[in-house]
Write an enzyme that holds these catalytic residues in place. Structure first.
Site, mmCIF file in Angstrom:
data_model
loop_
_atom_site.group_PDB
_atom_site.id
_atom_site.type_symbol
_atom_site.label_atom_id
_atom_site.label_comp_id
_atom_site.label_asym_id
_atom_site.label_seq_id
_atom_site.Cartn_x
_atom_site.Cartn_y
_atom_site.Cartn_z
ATOM 1 N N ARG A 104 28.343 91.733 7.067
ATOM 2 C CA ARG A 104 27.163 91.058 7.615
ATOM 3 C C ARG A 104 26.800 91.673 8.975
ATOM 4 O O ARG A 104 27.686 92.040 9.751
ATOM 5 C CB ARG A 104 27.539 89.588 7.798
ATOM 6 C CG ARG A 104 26.456 88.682 8.342
ATOM 7 C CD ARG A 104 25.448 88.370 7.317
ATOM 8 N NE ARG A 104 24.640 87.207 7.652
ATOM 9 C CZ ARG A 104 23.477 86.952 7.070
ATOM 10 N NH1 ARG A 104 22.986 87.767 6.161
ATOM 11 N NH2 ARG A 104 22.798 85.874 7.379
ATOM 12 N N THR A 377 16.237 89.854 -1.098
ATOM 13 C CA THR A 377 17.622 90.282 -0.945
ATOM 14 C C THR A 377 17.945 90.890 -2.289
ATOM 15 O O THR A 377 17.096 90.897 -3.171
ATOM 16 C CB THR A 377 18.476 89.040 -0.631
ATOM 17 O OG1 THR A 377 18.086 88.584 0.646
ATOM 18 C CG2 THR A 377 19.970 89.300 -0.658
ATOM 19 N N THR A 395 21.340 92.483 1.917
ATOM 20 C CA THR A 395 19.997 92.070 2.346
ATOM 21 C C THR A 395 19.541 92.710 3.649
ATOM 22 O O THR A 395 20.351 93.137 4.476
ATOM 23 C CB THR A 395 19.968 90.527 2.521
ATOM 24 O OG1 THR A 395 18.635 90.100 2.758
ATOM 25 C CG2 THR A 395 20.846 90.062 3.659
ATOM 26 N N ASN A 397 17.233 90.596 4.911
ATOM 27 C CA ASN A 397 16.711 89.243 5.121
ATOM 28 C C ASN A 397 15.343 89.125 4.457
ATOM 29 O O ASN A 397 15.264 88.986 3.259
ATOM 30 C CB ASN A 397 16.691 88.828 6.585
ATOM 31 C CG ASN A 397 16.429 87.325 6.705
ATOM 32 O OD1 ASN A 397 16.723 86.585 5.782
ATOM 33 N ND2 ASN A 397 15.881 86.874 7.811
ATOM 34 N N ASP A 419 18.339 84.427 10.777
ATOM 35 C CA ASP A 419 19.299 83.542 10.097
ATOM 36 C C ASP A 419 20.128 82.727 11.088
ATOM 37 O O ASP A 419 20.831 81.796 10.696
ATOM 38 C CB ASP A 419 20.227 84.339 9.171
ATOM 39 C CG ASP A 419 19.638 84.498 7.774
ATOM 40 O OD1 ASP A 419 18.647 83.809 7.465
ATOM 41 O OD2 ASP A 419 20.166 85.302 6.994
ATOM 42 N N SER A 448 24.857 82.832 6.618
ATOM 43 C CA SER A 448 24.176 83.318 5.413
ATOM 44 C C SER A 448 24.312 82.310 4.277
ATOM 45 O O SER A 448 25.188 81.445 4.303
ATOM 46 C CB SER A 448 24.818 84.646 4.997
ATOM 47 O OG SER A 448 24.313 85.065 3.751
ATOM 48 N N SER A 449 23.445 82.456 3.292
ATOM 49 C CA SER A 449 23.572 81.676 2.057
ATOM 50 C C SER A 449 24.056 82.539 0.896
ATOM 51 O O SER A 449 24.193 82.052 -0.225
ATOM 52 C CB SER A 449 22.222 81.073 1.663
ATOM 53 O OG SER A 449 21.735 80.250 2.684
ATOM 54 N N GLY A 469 17.396 85.108 -2.729
ATOM 55 C CA GLY A 469 16.605 83.876 -2.744
ATOM 56 C C GLY A 469 16.746 83.022 -1.499
ATOM 57 O O GLY A 469 16.381 81.844 -1.530
ATOM 58 N N GLY A 470 17.301 83.583 -0.408
ATOM 59 C CA GLY A 470 17.399 82.803 0.835
ATOM 60 C C GLY A 470 18.184 81.523 0.595
ATOM 61 O O GLY A 470 19.245 81.527 -0.036
#
Ligand code: DON
Length: 566
Positions: A104, A377, A395, A397, A419, A448-449, A469-470
């Protein structure tokens, strides 16, 4: 089932002429639903899928193929494929050992809590999403290098990067989506860069050849020098020079100091299956655990799929889980995330104790946020001949990230700083709200998701799942797993099935076309749920091992995603 399986599984499109790894390519073949015996690759783009398959066939393992695919996505899928971004990799060795790699992005050393606020403490519009200041320190190249050092079977880095280098240099075919993506964003590219960039340089159409000369040079440096080809030398100089043009704050020290990290995966069971997913700085693994453990408390029958009682239960579970996410989750290197409590049986039971089977719960002071619609993403998944499996979500983002293309280096920088929670209680791009746990701090990773996940049973691989998909990533992965385990769907069915989403705030339950019957929609509304139809939710890629031990691949029909195996 409410959805029907499309009759046409293989689509052919684009007849043109291109070049890939020396072979002439005249068309892309997209396969959505596939069964194979030995190995499989499912990605968002046929070029990337082919790169992965070629590496597997030449003796590479799933990690080798994943590295090849990650670089290939930079070339063919710049809307999300990234060397200017980051991601998470889950790796399950065929012996059952699971590893989680966190590459990340990080906040630069000069970042600060209020950096996106004006003097009055209000958010300055677009500052965390558009332009140079939106970028976190990229992690992808370090992540691939780290995975290579630890798990590569080929031990030939150059071979893994070369197809992408050649694709950038010689050109690749543009798909309809990539062409329209460039065209639709031409003005934004110009605004962010103040000069024509490779993506905005002409009006594109499907079948055009995209050559990326500057990117090819960057990939050559990475191919020759590994990690240092990006974080030191010419590419690092170009990134820092780009920063200076637009009030960005990433420095040489930030780049040199960036290191990805192996983390302990979130491991738990669901109805006898072993699930492995991503720990903080992703909220994905913990939220997925909570959702599945809440769901495990109820019995599910075959005909419950998307009917009112089960849907109501799931929506209520999702509200509670996203409320927890917003308060408690952040980078555990900086904030004491109460992981033990959040994942304990007692806590999860208590969370659903006020569930009312006939009425939607009501959360006061619901902020008006919007669930931003985007699938920018990307997720891919690979199983090799030995049964090693990779599930990787990566991603920039937003689509094309910050829109800033590093001059001379030819790649986009992320806008991952959004984020973070720029201001407590204020929704980000995905309508997500955060607080102290996810405030901006130098060197910290933004929450993050992304939820790359691997499932096994009795020590054997069962499935790999993930999606973009955020904020909807977690609920899409969750529903796909329920589709596979509770509703016994194969890979394609599980990813093609329509989805719904609730994230605590805003109050809406979003759902796709054909998700519910009119009667179900009506009864959910009567219970107090605010139902809102929206466009596609996620682009899930899955590989599921069937009862005969064969690999079934599902590439999401919502995109140009492609599954290939042999
Ligand atoms: O890490 C996250 O959760 C987000 N940056 C992911 C963004 C995303 O999935 C956008 N595409 N739909």
């Amino acid at each position: 089932m409410l959805f029907t399986r499309p009759k046409l599984y293989i689509l052919f499109f684009i007849v043109a002429f291109g070049c890939h790894t020396g072979k002439h390519l005249t068309e892309y073949q997209i396969t959505k639903d596939i069964v194979s015996d030995k190995a499989m690759v499912v990605t968002a783009h046929p070029f990337a899928t082919q790169v992965g398959v070629d590496i597997l066939k030449s003796g590479g393992n799933a990690i080798d193929a994943a590295i090849g695919v990650q670089f290939a996505l930079q070339v063919c899928f710049p809307v999300a494929g990234n060397i200017g971004g980051g991601g998470f990799l889950m790796y399950r060795e065929s012996n059952g050992k699971v590893h989680a790699l966190d590459f990340r992005e990080k906040a630069p050393a000069a970042a600060s809590k209020d950096m996106y606020l004006d003097a009055k403490g209000n958010i300055i519009e677009d500052l965390s999403t558009f332009g140079h200041l939106a970028a976190g320190v990229p992690g992808s190249v370090d992540g691939m290098w780290e995975a290579y050092q630890k798990f590569s079977r080929l031990k030939d880095w150059k071979k893994l990067v070369k197809p992408s280098y050649e694709g950038a240099k010689n050109g690749i075919l543009l798909t309809p989506r990539e062409a329209s993506g460039f065209n639709n964003n031409a003005e934004e590219f110009l605004k962010a860069n103040g000069r024509p960039t490779v993506y905005g340089s002409q009006k594109w159409k499907a079948g055009d050849i995209l050559k990326q000369t500057e990117l090819a040079e960057t990939l050559r440096l990475i191919m020759e020098n590994g990690r240092d080809g990006f974080y030191k030398g010419k590419v690092a100089d170009l990134i820092v020079a780009e920063m200076k043009k637009g009030k960005g704050i990433i420095t040489h020290e930030d780049l040199e100091n960036y290191h990805s990290k192996w983390r302990d995966p979130v491991l738990f069971s669901y109805r006898g299956y072993e699930i492995a997913s991503m720990p903080p700085p992703s909220s994905g693994g913990i939220a997925l655990l909570q959702l599945l453990k809440m769901t495990e408390k109820i019995e599910i029958q075959d005909n419950d799929w998307h009917k009112t009682p089960l849907t109501h239960y799931i929506i209520e579970a999702e509200k509670r889980v996203y409320a927890d996410r917003s308060k408690h989750l952040g980078d555990a290197d900086f904030y004491p995330v109460p992981i033990k409590t959040l994942t304990s049986d007692a806590y999860i039971k208590e969370r659903m104790s006020d569930f009312n089977p006939t009425k939607a719960s009501y959360f006061e002071d619901v902020e008006a946020g919007n669930a931003y619609e985007s699938d920018q993403t990307t997720h891919f998944t690979i199983v090799d001949e030995e049964g090693n499996a990779v599930s990787l979500t990566t991603t920039l983002n937003g689509g094309y990230g910050s829109m800033v293309v590093v001059e001379g280096a030819g790649f986009l920088l992320n806008n991952e700083m959004d984020d973070f929670s720029s201001k407590p209680g204020t929704p980000n791009l995905y309508g997500l709200i955060g607080a102290e746990a996810n405030k901006i701090e130098p060197g910290k990773r933004m929450l993050s998701s992304m939820t790359p996940t691997i499932i096994s049973r009795d020590g054997r691989l069962k499935a790999t799942v993930g999606t973009p998909g955020g904020s909807t990533i977690i609920t899409s992965v969750f529903q796909t797993i329920v589709n596979i385990i509770d509703f016994k769907m194969n890979a394609y069915e599980s990813v093609a099935a329509p989805r719904f989403h609730h994230q605590w705030r805003p109050e809406q339950v979003y759902y796709e076309d054909n998700c519910f019957t009119p009667e179900t929609l009506k009864s959910l509304s009567i219970m107090g749920h605010s139902m809102e139809r929206r466009g596609p939710i996620g682009r899930v890629e899955a590989i599921v091992v069937d009862k005969n031990g064969r690999l079934t691949g599902g590439a999401d029909p919502r995109g140009e995603d492609d599954a290939k195996g042999y």
